[in-house]
Enzyme design. Structure first.
Site, PDB file in Angstrom:
ATOM      1  N   ASP A  65       0.928  -1.175   0.339  1.00  0.00           N
ATOM      2  CA  ASP A  65       0.147   0.118   0.117  1.00  0.00           C
ATOM      3  C   ASP A  65       0.792   1.099   0.080  1.00  0.00           C
ATOM      4  O   ASP A  65       1.952   1.323   0.239  1.00  0.00           O
ATOM      5  CB  ASP A  65      -0.623  -0.086   1.429  1.00  0.00           C
ATOM      6  CG  ASP A  65      -2.077  -0.584   1.057  1.00  0.00           C
ATOM      7  OD1 ASP A  65      -2.469  -1.202   0.158  1.00  0.00           O
ATOM      8  OD2 ASP A  65      -3.093  -0.528   2.109  1.00  0.00           O
ATOM      9  N   TYR A  67       2.081   4.901   1.801  1.00  0.00           N
ATOM     10  CA  TYR A  67       1.647   5.374   3.266  1.00  0.00           C
ATOM     11  C   TYR A  67       0.546   5.902   3.120  1.00  0.00           C
ATOM     12  O   TYR A  67       0.112   6.840   2.331  1.00  0.00           O
ATOM     13  CB  TYR A  67       3.137   6.386   3.293  1.00  0.00           C
ATOM     14  CG  TYR A  67       4.433   5.525   3.392  1.00  0.00           C
ATOM     15  CD1 TYR A  67       4.661   4.513   4.222  1.00  0.00           C
ATOM     16  CD2 TYR A  67       5.471   5.701   2.483  1.00  0.00           C
ATOM     17  CE1 TYR A  67       5.777   3.792   4.281  1.00  0.00           C
ATOM     18  CE2 TYR A  67       6.567   4.976   2.396  1.00  0.00           C
ATOM     19  CZ  TYR A  67       6.858   4.033   3.569  1.00  0.00           C
ATOM     20  OH  TYR A  67       7.892   3.592   3.406  1.00  0.00           O
ATOM     21  N   PHE A  78       7.648   2.135  -1.091  1.00  0.00           N
ATOM     22  CA  PHE A  78       8.638   2.636  -0.190  1.00  0.00           C
ATOM     23  C   PHE A  78       9.436   3.853   0.156  1.00  0.00           C
ATOM     24  O   PHE A  78       9.931   4.004   1.264  1.00  0.00           O
ATOM     25  CB  PHE A  78       9.895   1.509   0.090  1.00  0.00           C
ATOM     26  CG  PHE A  78       9.528  -0.181   0.258  1.00  0.00           C
ATOM     27  CD1 PHE A  78       9.206  -0.571   1.395  1.00  0.00           C
ATOM     28  CD2 PHE A  78       9.414  -0.821  -0.928  1.00  0.00           C
ATOM     29  CE1 PHE A  78       8.878  -1.785   1.828  1.00  0.00           C
ATOM     30  CE2 PHE A  78       9.113  -2.174  -0.748  1.00  0.00           C
ATOM     31  CZ  PHE A  78       8.674  -2.628   0.560  1.00  0.00           C
ATOM     32  N   HIS A 187      10.638  -9.357   4.819  1.00  0.00           N
ATOM     33  CA  HIS A 187      10.140  -7.640   4.532  1.00  0.00           C
ATOM     34  C   HIS A 187      11.098  -6.963   5.272  1.00  0.00           C
ATOM     35  O   HIS A 187      11.420  -7.264   6.543  1.00  0.00           O
ATOM     36  CB  HIS A 187       8.612  -7.665   4.950  1.00  0.00           C
ATOM     37  CG  HIS A 187       7.987  -6.171   4.345  1.00  0.00           C
ATOM     38  ND1 HIS A 187       8.182  -5.119   5.199  1.00  0.00           N
ATOM     39  CD2 HIS A 187       7.510  -5.920   3.422  1.00  0.00           C
ATOM     40  CE1 HIS A 187       7.627  -3.937   4.537  1.00  0.00           C
ATOM     41  NE2 HIS A 187       7.327  -4.675   3.256  1.00  0.00           N
TER      42      HIS A 187
END
Length: 221
Positions: A65, A67, A78, A187
Site C-alpha cells: 500500500d 503510506y 517504500f 520484509h
C-alpha cells in the site's frame, strides 16, 4: 478509457483500460478523493510508471500500500516525499544498502533517483484512504498491477524482481524465472527485518546480475 500514463506503459497495458474492473476502479477512486484524504495526490498515482517507462525497467521493487499519513506517499513504493521523516521500513532498507554496498551519499527518502535509473517502485495498490491502511485493497488495483508485472515478465528479458515479504512473493509467483532474476527475502519492516532481510544483499546481487547481462548497474548510493 483514456488514462494519462507514460506512453510505453500505455501500450503495454492498453487492454486493461477497457476492462470493466478498471472502469469501476476509476469511479471508486474518483469518489474517494471527493470524500476525504486519499494518498498520494492524484497527479502522483501513476508516478512510478511515469519515472520508469516500460522499455527502461531494469529492476522492480514491489510494495503493498502507499503510506497513509500526510505528506508521505509520493507514488513510489517504500519512498516518501522529500524532507519527510524516513519510515521504519525505509530506514531498514537504507541500513541493508549501506551494509551491502557502502555509505549512502543521499539519504533523501524520495527515491526518484532510483526510479529514473530503471527501478520500478511499484505498489500493489496505488491509492489509500488517510489513516486507513488497506482501505483501497480488492478494488481493482491489484488486478492492474498484476497485469503490469505480467507484461514485464512476458515482454521483457533480464529484469530483476525484488520481492520483500510474503505478500510480494505471492504477487510475483508467476514471474518467468527462466528469463528474469527473482530475489526474495523477509520484509524490511521492523517486525521481520531480522528474520532474513538484513544480510540478504539484494542490491549487490542486482548489480552482479545486471553486469552479467551487460546492462548498466543502478547507482544505489
Amino acid at each position: 478509457m483514456d488514462v494519462r500514463i507514460e506512453s510505453s506503459w500505455k501500450g503495454a497495458l492498453q487492454e486493461e483500460f477497457g476492462k470493466p474492473y478498471f472502469g469501476a476502479l476509476t469511479s471508486f477512486v474518483r469518489e474517494e478523493y471527493t470524500q476525504g484524504h486519499v494518498y498520494p495526490p492524484p497527479k502522483e498515482i501513476f508516478r512510478a510508471f511515469e519515472l520508469t517507462p516500460f522499455t527502461e525497467v531494469r529492476v522492480v521493487i514491489l510494495g503493498q500500500d502507499p503510506y497513509h499519513g500526510p505528506g508521505q506517499a509520493n507514488g513510489l513504493s517504500f519512498a516518501v516525499s522529500k524532507d519527510t521523516k524516513l519510515p521504519p521500513s525505509l530506514q531498514n532498507i537504507f541500513k541493508e544498502l549501506e551494509s551491502d554496498v557502502g555509505p549512502l551519499k543521499n539519504k533523501d527518502g524520495d527515491l526518484s533517483r532510483w526510479a529514473r535509473q530503471g527501478v520500478l517502485l511499484l505498489n500493489a495498490t496505488l491509492t489509500v484512504l488517510g489513516a486507513s491502511p488497506g482501505s483501497h485493497q480488492s478494488k481493482g488495483w491489484e488486478t492492474f498491477t498484476d497485469a503490469a508485472i505480467q507484461a514485464l515478465s512476458e515482454k521483457r528479458e533480464g529484469v530483476v524482481f525484488i520481492l520483500w515479504g510474503n505478500y510480494a512473493r505471492q504477487k510475483g509467483a508467476h514471474i518467468d524465472r527462466s528469463k528474469h532474476l527473482v530475489i526474495e527475502s523477509a520484509h524490511p519492516s521492523p517486525f521481520s527485518a531480522y528474520n532474513g532481510f538484513f544480510g540478504s544483499k539484494p542490491f549487490s546481487k542486482t548489480s552482479a546480475y545486471l553486469r552479467e547481462q551487460g546492462k548498466k548497474e543502478i547507482g544505489w548510493l
